[in-house]
Design a protein around this motif. Structure first.
Motif, short mmCIF file in Angstrom:
data_model
loop_
_atom_site.label_atom_id
_atom_site.label_comp_id
_atom_site.label_asym_id
_atom_site.label_seq_id
_atom_site.Cartn_x
_atom_site.Cartn_y
_atom_site.Cartn_z
N ILE A 125 0.84 -1.20 0.00
CA ILE A 125 0.00 0.00 0.00
C ILE A 125 0.87 1.25 0.00
O ILE A 125 0.57 2.24 -0.70
N ASP A 126 1.95 1.25 0.77
CA ASP A 126 2.86 2.39 0.78
C ASP A 126 3.44 2.67 -0.60
O ASP A 126 3.52 3.83 -1.04
N VAL A 127 3.83 1.60 -1.30
CA VAL A 127 4.41 1.76 -2.64
C VAL A 127 3.37 2.30 -3.62
O VAL A 127 3.65 3.17 -4.45
N ILE A 128 2.15 1.79 -3.52
CA ILE A 128 1.07 2.26 -4.40
C ILE A 128 0.83 3.75 -4.20
O ILE A 128 0.72 4.52 -5.16
N ARG A 129 0.75 4.17 -2.94
CA ARG A 129 0.55 5.60 -2.66
C ARG A 129 1.70 6.43 -3.23
O ARG A 129 1.49 7.51 -3.81
N ASP A 130 2.93 5.94 -3.06
CA ASP A 130 4.09 6.67 -3.57
C ASP A 130 4.04 6.81 -5.09
O ASP A 130 4.34 7.89 -5.63
N GLU A 131 3.68 5.74 -5.79
CA GLU A 131 3.61 5.80 -7.26
C GLU A 131 2.47 6.70 -7.71
O GLU A 131 2.58 7.40 -8.73
N TRP A 132 1.36 6.68 -6.99
CA TRP A 132 0.23 7.56 -7.30
C TRP A 132 0.70 9.02 -7.19
O TRP A 132 0.41 9.84 -8.07
N ALA A 133 1.44 9.31 -6.10
CA ALA A 133 1.92 10.69 -5.88
C ALA A 133 2.97 11.09 -6.91
O ALA A 133 2.98 12.23 -7.41
N LYS A 134 3.85 10.17 -7.25
CA LYS A 134 4.93 10.47 -8.21
C LYS A 134 4.34 10.81 -9.59
O LYS A 134 4.77 11.77 -10.24
N LEU A 135 3.34 10.04 -10.02
CA LEU A 135 2.74 10.29 -11.32
C LEU A 135 1.92 11.59 -11.30
O LEU A 135 1.90 12.34 -12.27
N ALA A 136 1.27 11.87 -10.18
CA ALA A 136 0.53 13.12 -10.06
C ALA A 136 1.47 14.32 -10.15
O ALA A 136 1.12 15.36 -10.73
N ARG A 137 2.67 14.17 -9.62
CA ARG A 137 3.63 15.28 -9.59
C ARG A 137 4.35 15.45 -10.92
O ARG A 137 4.52 16.56 -11.43
N ASP A 138 4.77 14.33 -11.53
CA ASP A 138 5.69 14.41 -12.67
C ASP A 138 5.06 14.06 -14.02
O ASP A 138 5.65 14.35 -15.06
#
Length: 438
Positions: A335-348
């Motif tokens: 779940i932590d990794v999923i949240r991180d990837e969601w945030a990374k794609l939202a940012r970049d």
């Protein structure tokens, strides 16, 4: 003869994808409209009917009525009981499929040209003169209750029902269209008749036909089949108010592996940015082994066998969903990794390479959907329900190719909400607890 017919129908289903689909709009003498693709090379017709509303039109306190009614449409009609109806369709080499979702009730008919008149008469009896014999009601009710009982022990179904209950409140989307053991057990024959009248009406029907039939013949067929249905059915439900609180809901379930369903608010299929969203989702979690989630959660860390994301644009609500399963002691890391990837794609946003590869897949796989008369008829109906133009098939890939890197980056910033994600976890996850208030 039956073996030959079966082989013939299997050949029909295996026709190669068509490079071009020429669609005509047909209006019957009685005012019904259909989309038609003529194909006279093989004496076979696929007919698709869809009634908007589906199981969402269940009356209050009668959840499961439309689902049960749909299951009974081929269990006897007019002067034929269930066995006689089955023998009649088999003798004609005709097949009918009846299915229901929360947004529509679908009827698929496949028949040989030489038997079209008799096949349509048989389908007309199923739609307009269903028997709803008590023996059939009790038998199909038992099947539905068995499905409900099985779903109550399935982690994926538990996660789905829990998520929907949280998100959709008192809307029909919040509960399973199968109903509950109590609601299904209490349904009467009168309830099924009322459910039939609620959904099978002319004001909500969409029609697609593909095969060996002319526009004139299709017009006559539509009127023969559908003209005596009621003009209007039950009122459509309102749009759902999608409320997705951020955080986690844990459902305790004895299993060595937790199942997680996660989601946030989505995007309408009619939105001009939907193709950008399709590309975005392909990169994030819809592209199977090529997606970022699969790469980060499975390939790099070995936390799961599979993790996916998908857009869910329903008629009355939109969500952006995903799913993953992992060992109880590793699901929190996933779940932590999923949240991180969601945030990374939202940012970049996505890269040029990801954009190019996603476009190649999305445009290249599209023609594969047109792999037979039946699938094409279904696509025609879906296009009508979405309000798409009749030339959509010819222009769809151009719209995908027109999406730019800036389009996807802007949409990623607007759509993706890593802090607003809600995870429903079914299992015995280590290090996870239900967020207060959820």
């Amino acid at each position: 003869m039956r073996v030959v017919t079966t082989l013939f129908l299997m050949l029909i289903a295996a026709l190669p994808a068509r490079a071009e689909v020429n669609i005509q709009s047909v209006t019957s003498p009685g005012g019904l409209t259909a989309w038609l693709v003529e194909e006279h090379s093989i004496p076979f017709v696929a007919l698709e009917l869809r009634f908007r509303g589906g199981a969402s039109l269940d009356a209050p306190g009668k959840r499961g009525a439309i689902n049960l009614m749909t299951g009974l449409l081929e269990e006897g009609a007019a002067d034929m009981d269930a066995r006689a109806f089955s023998r009649a369709s088999e003798a004609l080499a005709t097949s009918f499929g009846f299915d229901v979702s929360d947004d529509s009730l679908s009827i698929s008919a496949r028949f040989l040209t030489e038997n079209s008149e008799a096949s349509v008469a048989l389908l007309r009896a199923a739609l307009q003169e269903p028997r709803f014999d008590q023996e059939a009601i009790d038998r199909v009710r038992g099947q539905v209750l068995s499905i409900i009982q099985s779903d109550q022990k399935d982690p994926d179904d538990i996660a789905s029902e829990t998520f929907n209950r949280i998100v959709f409140g008192d809307h029909p989307y919040a509960s399973s269209l199968n109903g509950t053991p109590d609601s299904v057990a209490a349904l009467t024959r009168d309830d099924l008749i009322a459910a039939h009248d609620a959904v099978l009406a002319r004001d909500r029907i969409y029609i697609g036909a593909v095969g060996d039939i002319t526009p004139e013949e299709l017009g006559v067929l539509m009127d023969d089949l559908l003209s005596d249905l009621p003009q209007t059915g039950a009122p459509m439900p309102p749009r759902a108010e999608v409320t997705i609180p951020p955080g986690v809901t844990v459902v305790n379930f004895a299993t060595p592996q937790s199942v997680a369903l996660f989601g946030q608010k989505g995007i309408k299929q009619s939105d001009p940015d939907f193709f950008a969203a399709t590309i975005l989702n392909h990169v994030l979690g819809g592209g199977s082994f090529e997606s970022r989630l699969m790469n980060e959660v499975r390939e790099k860390r070995g936390l799961t066998y599979g993790v996916y994301s998908y857009l869910v644009p329903r008629d009355l609500a939109e969500t952006y969903m995903g799913s993953v399963s992992s060992a109880n002691d590793r699901i929190a890391d996933a779940i932590d990794v999923i949240r991180d990837e969601w945030a990374k794609l939202a940012r970049d946003g996505v890269t040029e390479t990801e954009l190019r590869d996603a476009k190649t897949f999305i445009t290249g796989s599209y023609p594969l959907r047109f792999d037979g008369n039946g699938p094409i008829a279904s696509i025609l109906v879906g296009m009508q329900m979405l309000g798409l133009p009749i030339d959509y098939i010819a222009t769809r890939n151009e719209k995908v190719e027109a999406v730019t890197l800036d389009d996807v980056k802007r949409l990623a910033d607007e759509l993706l909400d890593p802090e607003g994600l809600h995870f429903v976890v079914v299992g015995q996850p280590v290090g996870l607890e239900t967020t207060a208030g959820n």
